[in-house]
Each structure stands twice: as structure tokens, then as C-alpha cells.
Design an enzyme around this catalytic site. Sequence first.
Site, PDB file in Angstrom:
ATOM      1  N   HIS A   1     -10.639  -2.039  -0.199  1.00  0.00           N
ATOM      2  CA  HIS A   1     -11.276  -1.455   0.995  1.00  0.00           C
ATOM      3  C   HIS A   1     -12.143  -0.259   0.635  1.00  0.00           C
ATOM      4  O   HIS A   1     -11.788   0.516  -0.263  1.00  0.00           O
ATOM      5  CB  HIS A   1     -10.207  -0.926   1.955  1.00  0.00           C
ATOM      6  CG  HIS A   1      -9.290  -1.965   2.507  1.00  0.00           C
ATOM      7  ND1 HIS A   1      -9.523  -2.587   3.707  1.00  0.00           N
ATOM      8  CD2 HIS A   1      -8.131  -2.479   2.045  1.00  0.00           C
ATOM      9  CE1 HIS A   1      -8.529  -3.430   3.964  1.00  0.00           C
ATOM     10  NE2 HIS A   1      -7.673  -3.383   2.967  1.00  0.00           N
TER      11      HIS A   1
ATOM     12  N   HIS B   1      -8.329  -7.919  -2.364  1.00  0.00           N
ATOM     13  CA  HIS B   1      -9.512  -7.216  -1.859  1.00  0.00           C
ATOM     14  C   HIS B   1      -9.355  -5.716  -2.082  1.00  0.00           C
ATOM     15  O   HIS B   1      -8.252  -5.228  -2.341  1.00  0.00           O
ATOM     16  CB  HIS B   1      -9.701  -7.510  -0.359  1.00  0.00           C
ATOM     17  CG  HIS B   1      -8.521  -7.122   0.455  1.00  0.00           C
ATOM     18  ND1 HIS B   1      -7.433  -7.942   0.637  1.00  0.00           N
ATOM     19  CD2 HIS B   1      -8.209  -5.969   1.103  1.00  0.00           C
ATOM     20  CE1 HIS B   1      -6.528  -7.319   1.361  1.00  0.00           C
ATOM     21  NE2 HIS B   1      -6.962  -6.114   1.652  1.00  0.00           N
TER      22      HIS B   1
ATOM     23  N   TYR C   1      -2.141 -10.424  -0.369  1.00  0.00           N
ATOM     24  CA  TYR C   1      -0.839 -10.235   0.292  1.00  0.00           C
ATOM     25  C   TYR C   1      -0.802 -10.979   1.607  1.00  0.00           C
ATOM     26  O   TYR C   1      -1.830 -11.481   2.082  1.00  0.00           O
ATOM     27  CB  TYR C   1      -0.528  -8.749   0.493  1.00  0.00           C
ATOM     28  CG  TYR C   1      -1.573  -7.979   1.264  1.00  0.00           C
ATOM     29  CD1 TYR C   1      -1.558  -7.933   2.655  1.00  0.00           C
ATOM     30  CD2 TYR C   1      -2.565  -7.280   0.589  1.00  0.00           C
ATOM     31  CE1 TYR C   1      -2.509  -7.213   3.351  1.00  0.00           C
ATOM     32  CE2 TYR C   1      -3.517  -6.555   1.277  1.00  0.00           C
ATOM     33  CZ  TYR C   1      -3.482  -6.521   2.659  1.00  0.00           C
ATOM     34  OH  TYR C   1      -4.419  -5.816   3.347  1.00  0.00           O
TER      35      TYR C   1
ATOM     36  N   ARG D   1      -3.948 -13.044   2.820  1.00  0.00           N
ATOM     37  CA  ARG D   1      -5.269 -12.473   2.536  1.00  0.00           C
ATOM     38  C   ARG D   1      -5.580 -12.637   1.051  1.00  0.00           C
ATOM     39  O   ARG D   1      -4.683 -12.537   0.222  1.00  0.00           O
ATOM     40  CB  ARG D   1      -5.277 -10.962   2.842  1.00  0.00           C
ATOM     41  CG  ARG D   1      -4.996 -10.622   4.306  1.00  0.00           C
ATOM     42  CD  ARG D   1      -5.809  -9.418   4.723  1.00  0.00           C
ATOM     43  NE  ARG D   1      -7.219  -9.709   4.471  1.00  0.00           N
ATOM     44  CZ  ARG D   1      -8.155  -8.795   4.296  1.00  0.00           C
ATOM     45  NH1 ARG D   1      -7.844  -7.541   4.332  1.00  0.00           N
ATOM     46  NH2 ARG D   1      -9.401  -9.152   4.086  1.00  0.00           N
TER      47      ARG D   1
ATOM     48  N   TYR E   1       0.827  -1.203   0.000  1.00  0.00           N
ATOM     49  CA  TYR E   1       0.000   0.000   0.000  1.00  0.00           C
ATOM     50  C   TYR E   1       0.861   1.252   0.000  1.00  0.00           C
ATOM     51  O   TYR E   1       1.860   1.318   0.736  1.00  0.00           O
ATOM     52  CB  TYR E   1      -0.859   0.031   1.274  1.00  0.00           C
ATOM     53  CG  TYR E   1      -2.021  -0.937   1.272  1.00  0.00           C
ATOM     54  CD1 TYR E   1      -3.315  -0.491   1.010  1.00  0.00           C
ATOM     55  CD2 TYR E   1      -1.838  -2.279   1.539  1.00  0.00           C
ATOM     56  CE1 TYR E   1      -4.391  -1.367   1.012  1.00  0.00           C
ATOM     57  CE2 TYR E   1      -2.911  -3.167   1.547  1.00  0.00           C
ATOM     58  CZ  TYR E   1      -4.186  -2.703   1.283  1.00  0.00           C
ATOM     59  OH  TYR E   1      -5.239  -3.564   1.280  1.00  0.00           O
TER      60      TYR E   1
HETATM   61 FE    FE Z   1      -5.954  -4.607   2.798  1.00  0.00          FE
END
Ligand code: FE
Length: 309
Positions: A223, A221, A197, A218, A163
Site C-alpha cells: 500500500h 500487495h 492474505y 488478496r 500487519y
Molecule cells: Fe493490504
Amino acid sequence: MSVKISHTADVQKFLEEASGLHNDAGDARTKALIHRILRDSVSIIEDLAVTPEEFWKAVNYLNVLGTRQEAGLVVAGLGLEHYLDLLMDAEDEQAGQSGGTPRTIEGPLYVAGAPLSQGEARLDDGVDQGVPLFMQGRVFNTVGEPLAGAVVDVWHANTGGSYSYFDSTQSDFNLRRRIVTDADGRYRFRSIVPSGYGCPPDGPTQHLLDQLGRHGQRPAHIHFFISAPDHRHLTTQINLDGDEYLHDDFAYATRDELIARITFSDDQKRASDYGVSGRFAEIEFDFTVQKTIEPLEQQRKTRVRALEC
Ligand code: FE
């Protein structure tokens, strides 16, 4: 034979003293919480016969968690963040406030103040050559009215699963935008297909998960915070269908209603309509939020977030 002393009057009084219950200064709520934590901690030490070595290992673990900035990750991995969702769901049900898109965990990687766009936005800065993603949908309330002027605050990982802001190699606010819905309640954005990730493999969260026999992965996705005047703030995310971890998310964020179908296409006519060439992907997803007159319900819960004043 384990020795137990926590029930004795002397130890009980000692824990009250340590919690500040014998003075008039400080904060009553903090005192109550710390008193309970101390009582439960000594019970755990006695009931599970925690050795001094284990105790100091745990203390050091907290130091490592802080140094690596992984406290927010370990609470997700241990399911505590999902538990808070379950608790809020149950509270809503009891209050007759059910309906709409389900909430799910925020996670620790939101950054406040992403650029604000009207109706549509491009999220990626063009550096990461991922598969172009075109996502759109509408925001409704639970009686089916489209909400113009709602804010769709979106953030997701790049193709490497990292991110912007937390990955300083990415540009500021890369893959983060706030989009105001148009008169039909519609939002649209162009981005790149995110990757799933995992926890940093050498970090304290993964180290603990290893000892629990669990992975730290995970599914891919995206958010979202969805907010609109006179409607309840929604914290949620969509999980992309087809990901191998879709139903095996280490953070337990996947909910059936939040699984989004992602369609990949090689249709070059449609690609050129979108202004891209080669393979691209599309997602359509609508959000539904609940009406409320409570001002506090219209805002996200307070917590420390990057760049939030
Ligand atoms: Fe996330």
C-alpha cells in the site's frame, strides 16, 4: 401474496418522524441520509419479503461485524470500496482531471505516524526471515517533473499476511514507513516480500462471502499514500505480478497499471552489494501524481484510522 404498506401516507409519515424530519434539532444531512436508508430498508423488506428471522439475523450480523472490527473488511469484500474509486474516477474524468498513477482502495489497515526517513528506509525489523525486498522508484507529476520532497507512505503485510499494530506480535510500525523523496524524486526501501492474505476464516466477512460462493483472498500487495505540496494526494497499492490471486482479488483492488513486476535473484555478488545473502527480490515502480492548487485535494480523505489524530 406479499403485503406492501410502505407507500401509504401513514407509513411515509412514520418514517419521516423516525428520521427526525418533524423536529428542528439535530443535523439535516444525517436526517436526509437516515430517511433514505429507512425508506430503502422497508422497500427491501417488502420487495424481497424479508422474514423477521432474516431481519434479526442481519441485525445480529452488524453486531458481530462490530465486535470483530470487520466493517472495513466487508465493504472492501462487497466491492463498495472499489465502487468509490470508480465513482471518483468518473468524477475526475468529467472534471478533466485524469492522468497519473491510478488510485485504488486504502483498505482498513493503515496506521498513521510511521517513522519518517529521508530518501531511503528499512521497513522490516529483521524478525521475520522473509525474502529481502529492495524497492525503489521515483515520484513525478503528470508533466514529467520529478518531485523532490514528496512523501511516500508505505505499509504492507509480513510473510504471514498480517500487519503490525493489528497483529500485536509485531514491533511498532514494522513494515510501515514514510520516506521523503530526494532531489531526483527518488525513494528506496529495504523490506521483506509480503505475502497475500485472506479474511479471517472464522469471521463475519468470510462467512458472508461463503454464502456468496466467493473466496476472501488478496494477492500480495504493497500500500502507498503519495503526497507532495501542490499535488493531489494519491491512495494506491501495487499488486505483485505472478500471484495466483492477481486478477481474482476479493477486494477488487488490482488495476492493470498497478501490477508491479517483482524480480527474484540468487546473484550473490549483487546480494552482498545490498548487504544480504541468499535470495533477494527487487521492484522498481514510479508514481505519477496530478498538480492541484486545492489544499483539500492535497490531503487524504478523512476517515477514522489507527493512531490518526
Ligand atoms: Fe493490504
